[in-house]
Design an enzyme around this catalytic site. Structure first.
Site, PDB file in Angstrom:
ATOM      1  N   ALA A   1      -5.986  -2.927  -1.729  1.00 28.70           N
ATOM      2  CA  ALA A   1      -6.241  -3.066  -0.288  1.00 28.70           C
ATOM      3  C   ALA A   1      -6.717  -1.773   0.358  1.00 28.70           C
ATOM      4  O   ALA A   1      -7.024  -1.764   1.555  1.00 28.70           O
ATOM      5  CB  ALA A   1      -4.974  -3.556   0.412  1.00 28.70           C
ATOM      6  N   ASP A   2      -6.816  -0.692  -0.408  1.00 27.69           N
ATOM      7  CA  ASP A   2      -7.195   0.597   0.163  1.00 27.69           C
ATOM      8  C   ASP A   2      -8.680   0.598   0.542  1.00 27.69           C
ATOM      9  O   ASP A   2      -9.557   0.339  -0.290  1.00 27.69           O
ATOM     10  CB  ASP A   2      -6.920   1.709  -0.853  1.00 27.69           C
ATOM     11  N   ILE A   3      -8.960   0.914   1.796  1.00 27.32           N
ATOM     12  CA  ILE A   3     -10.338   0.865   2.299  1.00 27.32           C
ATOM     13  C   ILE A   3     -11.212   1.909   1.610  1.00 27.32           C
ATOM     14  O   ILE A   3     -12.390   1.656   1.319  1.00 27.32           O
ATOM     15  CB  ILE A   3     -10.345   1.064   3.830  1.00 27.32           C
TER      16      ILE A   3
ATOM     17  N   TRP B   1     -11.735   7.884  -5.000  1.00 27.61           N
ATOM     18  CA  TRP B   1     -11.559   8.585  -3.722  1.00 27.61           C
ATOM     19  C   TRP B   1     -12.387   9.872  -3.707  1.00 27.61           C
ATOM     20  O   TRP B   1     -13.058  10.179  -2.725  1.00 27.61           O
ATOM     21  CB  TRP B   1     -10.094   8.919  -3.489  1.00 27.61           C
TER      22      TRP B   1
ATOM     23  N   TRP C   1       0.837  -1.203   0.000  1.00 30.78           N
ATOM     24  CA  TRP C   1       0.000   0.000   0.000  1.00 30.78           C
ATOM     25  C   TRP C   1       0.868   1.249   0.000  1.00 30.78           C
ATOM     26  O   TRP C   1       0.603   2.210  -0.730  1.00 30.78           O
ATOM     27  CB  TRP C   1      -0.924  -0.015   1.213  1.00 30.78           C
TER      28      TRP C   1
END
Length: 286
Positions: free
Chosen positions: A240-242, A282, A221
């Site tokens: 894997a970024d929430i 995002w 990450w």
């Protein structure tokens, strides 16, 4: 003062929105400007970038960079704000994908680099496994405790300064012991010459990954975020970024966060601009 024009679309107001999330950034929404701290040949220079154009016809005034570093400052600012990248090409690519709605909504949003690659890597380390609000608070404490200020603008502490710190120095700011070790360790690698950010710019994504992943505290990450926001690499997607998982869940109205297999399927058509898919996802939940 210098006036420059770049190819549209380029929505500087959305750039300022995103930069203002970080309390260290000196953003003036009314004046449509931001102050940019730069280390040029080890000399601190503060450039002010002010938008005077529109999304379709972007135009900027650059202040504070006259003198011996004018050319180098212009080059660095163009790199930070990605002024040479044709965003219309990227926008058109996503018109034929399921991300079309968010690319239309956030039309002309570029990837803007962190102002310093070394600071970017440290920030990535500090932000690991923290909620965004406290991550920014902790980073601000770190910079204001050990960095320096010029013209109301903060510079990240130099590697030589951080390399001399103890774990206890950072624990006083509410760093975990392990995170303090990671930050000090990276500063020592940079001070010793084992980690050169100028050399990293000339390496491929895979070569940078292989080099950084060996550092304590650096995982996939961290490398992916550094490649995107430290070096502006265009084709990274941190699975894997929430935040990205939440954005995909919202966009596709999923009952749960997407699995890795689902994310891989979603992202196939976004190549070779996965970094922009990440940014706009995002943006869709910020």
């Amino acid at each position: 003062m210098e006036k420059i024009q770049v190819e549209g679309p380029y929505n500087f107001d959305l750039v300022l929105d995103r930069l203002s999330i970080d309390p260290l950034n000196q953003v003036d929404h009314v004046g449509r400007s931001v102050k940019v701290p730069m280390l040029l040949n080890c000399t601190p220079v503060v450039g002010k970038v002010k938008a005077i154009g529109t999304t379709e016809a972007p135009e900027f005034l650059i202040e504070g960079t006259d003198g011996p570093f004018k050319e180098k400052a212009a080059e660095r600012l163009s790199e930070i704000f990605q002024w040479n990248l044709p965003l219309e090409t990227i926008h058109q690519h996503f018109q034929n994908t399921d991300l079309k709605p968010i690319f239309d909504k956030h039309y002309g949003t570029p990837i803007v680099l962190d102002f310093d690659p070394y600071g970017c890597l440290l920030k990535c380390i500090i932000h690991q496994q923290l909620n965004l609000s406290f991550a920014h608070t902790l980073t601000e404490r770190f910079v204001k405790a050990f960095g320096f200020e010029k013209e109301g603008t903060w510079f990240y502490p130099l590697p030589e300064r951080v390399a001399e710190l103890t774990v206890e120095d950072l624990r006083e700011l509410q760093f975990s012991g392990r995170k303090a070790e990671y930050v000090i360790g990276i500063a020592r690698e940079a001070t010793s010459g084992n980690l050169s950010f100028e050399q990293l710019k000339n390496l491929s994504d895979d070569e940078i990954y292989d080099k950084l992943i060996k550092l304590r505290g650096v995982g996939p990450w961290t490398v992916q975020n550094f490649l995107m926001f430290g070096l502006g690499r265009p084709n990274l997607f941190p699975f894997a970024d929430i935040g990205i998982q939440n954005a995909l869940k919202k966009l596709f109205q999923l009952e749960a966060k997407p699995t890795l297999h689902e994310m891989e399927n979603f992202s196939k058509s976004w190549n070779p601009y996965l970094s922009y898919a990440s940014l706009y996802l995002w943006r869709s939940i910020e």
